[in-house]
Design a protein around this motif. Structure first.
Motif, PDB file in Angstrom:
ATOM      1  N   SER A  23       5.127   6.441   3.331  1.00 55.24           N
ATOM      2  CA  SER A  23       5.848   7.661   2.976  1.00 55.24           C
ATOM      3  C   SER A  23       7.224   7.605   3.607  1.00 55.24           C
ATOM      4  N   VAL A  49       4.287   4.669  -3.813  1.00 52.55           N
ATOM      5  CA  VAL A  49       3.017   4.442  -4.498  1.00 52.55           C
ATOM      6  C   VAL A  49       3.085   3.142  -5.285  1.00 52.55           C
ATOM      7  N   PRO A  50       2.114   2.266  -5.098  1.00 45.78           N
ATOM      8  CA  PRO A  50       2.114   1.034  -5.881  1.00 45.78           C
ATOM      9  C   PRO A  50       2.143   1.366  -7.369  1.00 45.78           C
ATOM     10  N   GLY A  51       3.030   0.697  -8.084  1.00 42.75           N
ATOM     11  CA  GLY A  51       3.071   0.912  -9.521  1.00 42.75           C
ATOM     12  C   GLY A  51       3.911   2.090  -9.970  1.00 42.75           C
ATOM     13  N   LEU A  52       4.416   2.877  -9.031  1.00 39.84           N
ATOM     14  CA  LEU A  52       5.250   4.017  -9.415  1.00 39.84           C
ATOM     15  C   LEU A  52       6.579   3.936  -8.703  1.00 39.84           C
ATOM     16  N   GLU A  94       2.915   7.911   6.047  1.00 38.74           N
ATOM     17  CA  GLU A  94       1.594   7.750   5.441  1.00 38.74           C
ATOM     18  C   GLU A  94       0.945   6.523   6.047  1.00 38.74           C
ATOM     19  N   THR A 144       8.874   6.747  -7.181  1.00 36.05           N
ATOM     20  CA  THR A 144       9.043   8.178  -6.931  1.00 36.05           C
ATOM     21  C   THR A 144      10.497   8.425  -6.550  1.00 36.05           C
ATOM     22  N   THR A 160       8.809  11.458   0.524  1.00 40.26           N
ATOM     23  CA  THR A 160       7.974  11.163  -0.635  1.00 40.26           C
ATOM     24  C   THR A 160       7.149   9.931  -0.337  1.00 40.26           C
ATOM     25  N   ASP A 161       5.920   9.929  -0.856  1.00 39.09           N
ATOM     26  CA  ASP A 161       5.077   8.754  -0.682  1.00 39.09           C
ATOM     27  C   ASP A 161       5.616   7.611  -1.535  1.00 39.09           C
ATOM     28  N   CYS A 192      -0.458   3.251   6.881  1.00 38.56           N
ATOM     29  CA  CYS A 192      -0.308   2.068   6.039  1.00 38.56           C
ATOM     30  C   CYS A 192      -0.852   0.825   6.724  1.00 38.56           C
ATOM     31  N   VAL A 206       0.839  -1.200   0.000  1.00 43.13           N
ATOM     32  CA  VAL A 206       0.000   0.000   0.000  1.00 43.13           C
ATOM     33  C   VAL A 206       0.876   1.253   0.000  1.00 43.13           C
ATOM     34  N   LEU A 207       0.253   2.399   0.162  1.00 42.38           N
ATOM     35  CA  LEU A 207       1.008   3.638   0.276  1.00 42.38           C
ATOM     36  C   LEU A 207       1.768   3.669   1.595  1.00 42.38           C
TER      37      LEU A 207
END
Ligand code: HEM
Ligand code: CU
Ligand code: CU
Lengths: 634, 249
Positions: B169, B182-185, B205, B187, B179-180, B207, B166-167
Motif C-alpha cells: 500500500s 494490486v497485482p494485475g491492476l 499493507e 490503481t 492506495t493498495d 507484504c 503481492v499487495l
C-alpha cells in the motif's frame, strides 16, 4: 481394561493409535497419486504434510469417539442404546472424553477457549516486548509476523467466537427450559473440532519457514506464496468454521423447537435472541471464509489459479469473499455479548430491559445490515470506486440499531436499584468502552478519513476497543454471572472487582494511545517503526504488561473459587430467567419438572410477576409459538 | 453544588463535553500536512470528533450518574421502577442518530469528491512496488525510471500504482493519501503537494518479511528545482544507463 479393549473403545488410547494410522494413510495417498501421475520426486514433503494436516484431525475425531454412533448406524450395525450413563461429569476426568451433556460441553468449550486466550495473550506480550523500542530486540520480523497472525487468529477463531458458543451451550438450554441441545452428538463433535483447529494454528510455529505470517486476514496472493505455515491456517480455519456452523445449526433448531411451553418468541430472554441472530449470521456467512481458504489451499497445493493474476486469476476477489464473511463475523463476535449484557444489567439493576422488543428488532436489523457493508474494509484496496459511498452509508447506518441498544441499556439503569457486582461492573465497562470502539468505527467508515488511517495503529486500537473492551468484557461479565450456576460455588467478589478495575485502567492505557500513533502515521503489522513513535510505544508496552498481569487475578479467582469457594445458592442474583430456578449446578437433565413460562423474562418490580412456573401441565394448551420440550434426544 | 440532581448531572456533562471537545481539538493528531487534501481531511476529522465527544460524554455521565445515584443501599432487596419502555424516547434515539450519521456521511462524500477531483496540468507518476522497495517512472519526463520520488510543489500529481508481486500500500502520511497496489491492476490517486520537504513513503499493507522496513523518501521541491533534477536524471539515464539520478539538494 485390556490394551486391545482400550484400543477399540473410544478414548485417548484409540485417539493416540489413530494418529500414526492417519499419517500412513495420508502418506500412502500422496505417494500413490504422485506415482500414478508419474511425478518426481515421489515423496514431496510439502504435499504430504498438507494431506497429513487434514488426515490427523479427522483421525483424532474418529479415535476419540465423535463418530462411533453414526458409523454404527450407517453401517447397519446395532447401535448402542443411549442409557445416559455418560451424561454429566462425575470427576474432572470426564471432561476429557466425548460427552453429550450440554453442560459438560459448555464447560469443555469455555476452559479450552480460555487456554487459547492465554496462549494468544502470551504472544501479545512478546509482541509488545519487541515493539517497546524501535529496531529488532527479541524476535525477527518473520517471527513477529507469525506472532501477530497467530495471536489474532487464536483470539478470533479459538477464543471469542467459540467461548460465546460455550457460554450459550451451557446457558441457552437452561434458559429456554430444555433438557439439552437438539443434537447432542453433533454438539460434542462441534466441540472436539475446536482443539484440533487451535493446535494446528499453534503447531504452525514448528513448520518449515515459521508460523503463518499473513495476518488473520491471509490476503492473497501473499498467502498463496508464503511457506508451509500458511497451510496450517487454511486447514485450521476449516475445522473451526465447521465447528461454528454445526453449533449454530444446533442452536437454531434448539431455540426454534425446544422452548418450554408458554415461551413465545416475545418471552425469550435477550441472550436467546442474541444467540438466535448470531446463529443466523454464522450459518449464512461462515461458508464464505471456508470457501476463501479452500481457494487459497487449492492455489497452494493443486496449482489452481484463483488468485494468480498471471493466469487470469483475480487478487481482489479474495478480499470480497473474505470480508463477506469477516464483516458479519464482527457481529458474530458481538451479538452474544449484547445478550449477556442485557441479562446482567436487568438482573443487577432490578429492572425490565428497556424497550425489549426494540432490543430484539435491533439485533435483526444488525443481521441484515451486517451483510451490506463488507467493502468498508476495502476502501483503499483498489476495488471499483462506486461501491465505496454506498458502503459508507450502510456502515454508518448500523450505528442506529447499535445506538438503540446502548441507549436502551442506559435507560434500563435509570431508576434501578443497582448492585455493582463484578459482572455488572464489566457490563458497565463494556457499555463505555464499546461506545468508544463504535465511535472509532464510525470514523473508519468515513472514506476520506479512512484513506489516511486504514492499516494504521488506529485500526489496531479500534479492533481492541470493540473486541477487548467490547466482546471480552462481556465474556468476563458472563463468566462471573454464570459462575455460580456452572460450578455451584461463588467467586470472590473483591478479587473480581480488583480484576475489573485493573483491566479497565490498563486496557485504556494500552490501547488508547494507539489511536494517536495511528493517526500520526504508524502503520499496523510492523515489527519495527520510525524513531518518532518510540515514546508512545514504550508507554503502550509497559501498560500492556500490567494489563497482562491483571489477568492472573481472574485466573486465581476462578481456580480457587471453583475448588473451594462458598457454595452457591440456586439463584444468587434473584434473577427471573429459568436457569436460576434450578439448583446450582443444575440437575443432570436440567429440569426435574418441565417449567411453564407464563410471563416475560425481566418483570422486575412488577408485583407478583413470574417468568416460569414448575407445574406439570401435560396436554395443556400451549400458547402460540411455544413448542413443547421433547424428552432428551436418543 | 445544590439543586436538582438531574440538573447537576446535566451540568457535569456539559462541562465534561466542553473540556473533552477542547482537549480532542487541541491534540495535534495528524503529521504536518503537505498536500491540498490535508486541510479538508483534517477538518473532517475534527468535525467527527465533536459529536463523538458529545456521545461518549453522554454515555459516560449516565452510567456514572446511575451507578452513584441509583446504587442499592446495603441490604436493599427491592426492585427498580417497572418501566418497560417509552415509544417517544425510542423514536427520538432512532431519528437523532439517523440524522447525525446521514449528515456526516454526506459531508464525507463531499470531501471525497473534493480531494479526488481531476485537475488540469497533472503530472503522471508511475509507482511500482516490489518486495520490499518502491520504484517510480515519469512518463512525462521521457519515461524516466528511478528509485527516487521527487515532486514539484503545487502541481497536481496522479500516481498510477501497481506491483510486481503481492499487495502493498502506497502511503505518504503527510499527503493523507493511500492506495493498495494490486497485482494485475493499476490503481490511481491524485494529490497536489503544497509544502516543500522530505517525507516518508510508507508501505501500509502487509507484504512479507521486509514489510516494516519498506520505507522510502518523497521530496517535494520548488518547480525550478524539480526541472533541474529531472533534466539531470534524464541525462544520466541516457548516458550511464543508470537508474539512479542524484538527489536534489
Ligand atoms: C493484553 C492484551 C492484548 C495485547 C497487548 C494485544 C496486542 C496486540 C498487538 C501488538 C497486535 C499486533 C498489531 C500489529 O502489529 O499490527 C495485535 C493484533 C490483534 N489483536 Fe491483540 N492484543 C491483546 C488482546 C487481544 C484480544 C483479547 C483480542 C481479541 C479478542 C485481540 C485481537 C487482535 C486482532 C484481531 C489483531 C489483528 C490486528 C491486525 O489484523 O492487524 N487482541 N494485538
Ligand atoms: Cu466490517
Ligand atoms: Cu508492505
Amino acid at each position: 481394561m485390556t490394551l486391545a479393549g482400550r484400543l477399540k473403545a473410544p478414548g485417548w488410547s484409540r485417539a493416540a493409535l489413530s494418529q500414526p494410522i492417519g499419517f500412513l494413510v495420508a502418506l500412502g495417498v500422496v505417494v500413490g497419486v504422485r506415482a500414478l501421475y508419474g511425478y518426481d520426486p515421489l515423496v514431496d514433503w510439502d504435499a504430504i504434510i498438507t494431506v497429513v494436516l487434514i488426515a490427523l484431525p479427522l483421525a483424532f475425531l474418529v479415535g476419540i469417539g465423535c463418530f462411533d454412533y453414526w458409523f454404527r448406524w450407517a453401517s447397519g450395525a446395532p447401535t448402542v442404546p443411549e442409557d445416559h450413563s455418560g451424561h454429566g461429569a462425575r470427576s474432572w476426568k470426564d471432561y476429557f472424553y466425548v460427552n453429550t451433556d450440554h453442560k459438560v460441553i459448555g464447560i469443555q468449550y469455555i476452559v479450552t477457549t480460555f487456554f487459547f486466550f492465554i496462549a494468544g495473550g502470551l504472544m501479545a506480550m512478546v509482541m509488545r516486548a519487541e515493539l517497546a523500542q524501535p529496531g529488532t530486540q527479541f524476535v525477527e520480523p518473520n517471527t513477529y509476523n507469525g506472532l501477530f497472525s497467530v495471536h489474532a487468529s487464536l483470539m478470533i477463531f479459538l477464543f471469542i467466537i467459540p467461548v460465546f458458543a460455550g457460554i450459550a451451550n451451557y446457558v441457552i438450554p437452561l434458559m429456554i427450559g430444555a433438557p439439552d441441545m437438539a443434537f447432542p452428538r453433533l454438539n460434542a463433535l462441534s466441540f472436539w473440532m475446536l482443539p484440533t483447529a487451535g493446535i494446528l494454528m499453534l503447531a504452525s510455529f514448528f513448520a518449515d519457514g515459521g508460523a503463518f505470517a499473513t495476518g488473520w486476514t491471509a490476503y492473497a496472493p501473499l498467502s498463496t506464496e508464503t511457506p508451509l505455515g500458511q497451510t496450517f491456517f487454511t486447514i485450521a480455519v476449516q475445522f473451526a468454521g465447521a465447528s461454528s456452523i454445526a453449533t449454530a445449526l444446533n442452536f437454531l433448531v434448539t431455540i426454534i423447537t425446544m422452548r418450554a411451553p408458554g415461551m413465545t418468541f416475545w418471552r425469550m430472554p435477550l441472550l436467546v435472541w442474541a444467540n438466535f441472530t448470531t446463529s443466523l449470521l454464522v450459518v449464512i456467512a461462515t461458508p464464505f471464509i471456508a470457501g476463501s481458504q479452500f481457494f487459497v489451499l487449492l492455489d497452494r497445493s493443486l496449482g489452481t489459479n484463483f488468485f494468480n493474476v498471471g493466469a487470469n486469476g483475480d487478487a481482489l476477489m479474495y478480499q470480497h469473499v473474505f470480508w463477506f464473511y469477516s464483516h458479519p463475523a464482527v457481529y458474530i463476535m458481538m451479538l452474544p455479548g449484547f445478550g449477556i449484557v442485557s441479562e446482567v444489567i436487568s438482573a443487577n439493576a432490578r429492572k425490565p430491559v428497556f424497550g425489549y422488543r426494540m432490543m430484539a428488532f435491533s439485533l435483526m436489523a444488525i443481521v441484515v445490515l451486517g451483510f451490506t457493508v463488507w467493502a468498508h474494509h476495502m476502501f483503499v484496496s483498489g476495488m471499483f470506486s462506486w461501491l465505496r459511498v454506498p458502503m459508507m452509508i450502510t456502515t454508518m447506518l448500523i450505528a442506529v440499531p447499535t445506538g438503540i441498544k446502548i441507549f436502551s441499556w442506559l435507560a434500563t439503569l435509570w431508576r434501578g436499584v443497582i448492585h455493582l457486582t463484578t459482572p455488572m461492573l464489566f457490563a458497565l465497562g463494556f457499555i463505555t468502552m464499546f461506545t468508544l470502539g463504535g465511535i472509532s468505527g464510525i470514523m473508519l467508515a468515513v472514506i476520506p478519513v479512512v484513506i489516511h488511517v486504514s492499516d494504521t495503529y488506529f485500526v489496531v486500537a479500534h479492533i481492541h476497543y470493540v473486541l477487548f473492551g467490547g466482546s471480552v468484557f462481556t465474556i468476563f461479565a458472563g463468566i462471573y454471572h454464570w459462575f455460580p450456576k456452572m460450578t455451584g460455588r461463588m467467586y470472590d467478589e473483591s478479587l473480581g472487582k480488583l480484576h475489573f478495575w485493573l483491566s479497565f485502567v490498563f486496557f485504556n492505557l494500552t490501547f488508547g494511545p494507539m489511536h494517536l500513533v495511528g493517526v500520526d502515521g504508524m502503520p499496523r503489522r510492523v515489527a519495527d517503526y520510525a524513531e518518532q513513535f518510540a515514546t508512545m510505544n514504550v508507554i503502550i508496552s509497559v501498560s500492556s504488561f500490567l494489563f497482562g498481569l491483571s489477568f492472573l487475578v481472574f485466573l486465581y479467582n476462578m481456580v480457587t473459587s471453583w475448588r473451594n469457594g462458598p457454595k452457591a445458592a440456586a439463584n444468587p442474583w434473584r434473577a427471573h430467567t429459568l436457569e436460576w430456578q434450578v439448583s446450582s449446578p443444575p440437575p443432570i437433565f436440567n429440569f426435574d419438572e418441565v417449567p411453564t413460562v407464563v410471563g416475560g423474562p425481566y418483570e422486575y418490580g412488577v408485583p407478583g410477576a413470574v417468568h416460569g412456573v414448575f407445574k406439570e401441565k401435560r396436554g395443556a394448551a400451549v400458547p402460540a409459538g411455544g413448542g413443547g420440550a421433547p424428552p432428551p434426544a436418543e | 453544588m445544590k439543586g436538582h440532581p438531574l440538573a447537576r448531572m446535566v451540568l457535569y456533562s456539559v462541562i465534561a463535553t466542553i473540556v473533552g471537545t477542547v482537549l480532542v481539538l487541541v491534540i495535534d493528531w495528524f503529521p504536518t500536512g503537505a498536500s491540498t487534501a490535508a486541510g479538508p481531511i483534517d477538518r473532517l476529522y475534527d468535525v467527527l470528533l465533536v459529536p463523538s465527544v458529545v456521545i461518549f460524554v453522554l454515555v459516560m455521565t449516565v452510567v456514572i450518574y446511575c451507578a452513584v445515584k441509583f446504587r442499592a443501599k446495603p441490604g436493599d432487596l427491592g426492585d427498580g421502577a417497572p418501566i418497560h419502555g417509552s415509544t417517544r424516547l425510542e423514536i427520538f434515539w432512532v431519528t437523532v442518530p439517523f440524522i447525525m450519521v446521514t449528515a456526516l456521511a454526506v459531508y464525507g462524500w463531499v470531501v471525497l469528491d473534493d480531494i479526488e477531483a481531476k485537475q488540469p496540468n497533472t503530472l503522471i507518476v508511475g509507482v511500482r512496488a516490489q518486495q520490499f522497495a518502491w520504484r517510480f517512472t515519469y512518463p512525462d519526463e521521457g519515461d524516466l525510471k528511478t528509485n527516487q520520488l521527487v515532486l514539484p510543489k503545487d502541481r497536481p500529481v496522479e500516481f498510477r500504482v501497481t506491483t510486481n508481486d503481492v499487495l502493498h500500500s502506497f502511503w505518504v502520511p503527510q499527503f493523507r493519501l493511500k492506495t493498495d497496489t494490486v497485482p494485475g491492476l493499476t490503481t490511481k490517486i491524485r494529490v497536489t503537494p503544497n509544502r516543500e520537504g522530505r517525507y516518508d513513503v510508507v508501505c501500509a499493507e502487509l507484504c512479507g518479511i521486509g514489510h516494516s522496513t519498506m520505507r522510502q523518501a518523497v521530496r517535494v521541491v520548488a518547480p525550478g528545482e524539480y526541472s533541474a533534477w529531472s533534466a539531470q536524471a534524464k541525462k544520466q539515464q541516457k548516458t550511464v544507463g543508470g537508474e539512479t539520478p542524484p538527489e536534489p539538494e
